[in-house]
Scaffold this motif. Structure first.
Motif, PDB file in Angstrom:
ATOM      1  N   SER A  10      35.309  41.873  -8.176  1.00 10.18           N
ATOM      2  CA  SER A  10      35.122  40.932  -6.993  1.00 10.18           C
ATOM      3  C   SER A  10      35.252  40.885  -5.615  1.00 10.18           C
ATOM      4  O   SER A  10      34.655  42.083  -5.482  1.00 10.18           O
ATOM      5  N   LEU A  11      33.837  40.275  -5.235  1.00 14.97           N
ATOM      6  CA  LEU A  11      33.579  40.333  -3.540  1.00 14.97           C
ATOM      7  C   LEU A  11      33.959  39.538  -2.609  1.00 14.97           C
ATOM      8  O   LEU A  11      34.071  38.338  -3.069  1.00 14.97           O
ATOM      9  N   VAL A  12      33.942  40.406  -1.397  1.00 16.30           N
ATOM     10  CA  VAL A  12      34.689  39.295  -0.694  1.00 16.30           C
ATOM     11  C   VAL A  12      33.610  39.788   0.759  1.00 16.30           C
ATOM     12  O   VAL A  12      33.779  40.982   0.779  1.00 16.30           O
ATOM     13  N   ALA A  13      33.471  38.798   2.311  1.00 13.47           N
ATOM     14  CA  ALA A  13      32.935  39.172   3.143  1.00 13.47           C
ATOM     15  C   ALA A  13      34.021  40.484   3.827  1.00 13.47           C
ATOM     16  O   ALA A  13      34.941  39.813   4.622  1.00 13.47           O
ATOM     17  N   CYS A  14      33.062  41.188   4.823  1.00 16.59           N
ATOM     18  CA  CYS A  14      34.054  42.372   5.209  1.00 16.59           C
ATOM     19  C   CYS A  14      34.751  41.586   6.858  1.00 16.59           C
ATOM     20  O   CYS A  14      33.415  41.082   6.884  1.00 16.59           O
ATOM     21  N   PRO A  15      35.479  41.632   7.483  1.00 14.25           N
ATOM     22  CA  PRO A  15      35.356  40.580   8.787  1.00 14.25           C
ATOM     23  C   PRO A  15      35.039  40.917  10.084  1.00 14.25           C
ATOM     24  O   PRO A  15      35.208  39.808  11.060  1.00 14.25           O
ATOM     25  N   GLN A  16      34.869  42.325   9.827  1.00 10.80           N
ATOM     26  CA  GLN A  16      33.948  42.960  10.915  1.00 10.80           C
ATOM     27  C   GLN A  16      32.182  42.238  11.279  1.00 10.80           C
ATOM     28  O   GLN A  16      31.918  42.325  11.757  1.00 10.80           O
ATOM     29  N   CYS A  17      31.537  42.892   9.856  1.00 10.43           N
ATOM     30  CA  CYS A  17      30.172  43.020   9.798  1.00 10.43           C
ATOM     31  C   CYS A  17      29.641  41.537   8.619  1.00 10.43           C
ATOM     32  O   CYS A  17      28.651  41.630   8.114  1.00 10.43           O
ATOM     33  N   ARG A  18      30.001  41.087   7.992  1.00  7.33           N
ATOM     34  CA  ARG A  18      30.410  40.271   7.433  1.00  7.33           C
ATOM     35  C   ARG A  18      29.614  41.250   5.684  1.00  7.33           C
ATOM     36  O   ARG A  18      28.480  40.090   4.461  1.00  7.33           O
ATOM     37  N   ALA A  19      29.714  41.796   5.182  1.00 11.69           N
ATOM     38  CA  ALA A  19      28.984  42.709   4.088  1.00 11.69           C
ATOM     39  C   ALA A  19      29.725  42.700   3.337  1.00 11.69           C
ATOM     40  O   ALA A  19      30.759  42.487   3.098  1.00 11.69           O
ATOM     41  N   LEU A  20      29.211  42.389   2.740  1.00 10.95           N
ATOM     42  CA  LEU A  20      29.815  42.391   0.911  1.00 10.95           C
ATOM     43  C   LEU A  20      31.235  43.315   0.306  1.00 10.95           C
ATOM     44  O   LEU A  20      29.800  44.802   0.892  1.00 10.95           O
ATOM     45  N   ILE A  21      32.208  43.610  -0.194  1.00 14.37           N
ATOM     46  CA  ILE A  21      33.201  44.453   0.236  1.00 14.37           C
ATOM     47  C   ILE A  21      33.925  44.335  -1.534  1.00 14.37           C
ATOM     48  O   ILE A  21      34.284  43.806  -1.865  1.00 14.37           O
ATOM     49  N   GLN A  22      34.966  44.888  -2.010  1.00 18.20           N
ATOM     50  CA  GLN A  22      35.803  44.869  -2.383  1.00 18.20           C
ATOM     51  C   GLN A  22      36.881  44.669  -2.158  1.00 18.20           C
ATOM     52  O   GLN A  22      37.100  45.455  -0.939  1.00 18.20           O
ATOM     53  N   PRO A  23      38.013  44.071  -2.446  1.00 20.66           N
ATOM     54  CA  PRO A  23      39.278  44.218  -1.608  1.00 20.66           C
ATOM     55  C   PRO A  23      39.903  44.749  -1.292  1.00 20.66           C
ATOM     56  O   PRO A  23      40.397  45.768  -2.085  1.00 20.66           O
ATOM     57  N   HIS A  24      40.463  44.997  -0.609  1.00 21.12           N
ATOM     58  CA  HIS A  24      41.343  46.547  -0.606  1.00 21.12           C
ATOM     59  C   HIS A  24      41.034  47.370  -0.485  1.00 21.12           C
ATOM     60  O   HIS A  24      41.469  49.018  -0.907  1.00 21.12           O
TER      61      HIS A  24
END
Length: 61
Positions: free
Chosen positions: A27-41
């Motif tokens: 599952s991927l979420v958007a980084c709050p800083q740069c909006r890149a897709l990353i894994q949670p935590h």
């Protein structure tokens, strides 16, 4: 306790278990800083932020 009348083939048990052994995409979420897709935590590899603070200096682009 019930006893089976005939021996069950190995294939039957393996076939039943095979449904739960499949791979799933992470599952991927958007980084709050740069909006890149990353894994949670996880630390963002793009900007080096985790939980709204810089943990690692970002690599120069």
């Amino acid at each position: 306790m019930g006893v089976p009348k005939r021996k069950l083939a190995k294939h039957r048990g393996r076939q039943r278990r095979a449904m739960n052994m499949k791979l799933e995409a992470p599952s991927l979420v958007a980084c709050p800083q740069c909006r890149a897709l990353i894994q949670p935590h996880h630390l963002c590899p793009e900007c080096g932020y985790y939980k709204n603070r810089e943990v690692v200096a970002a690599a120069d682009k």
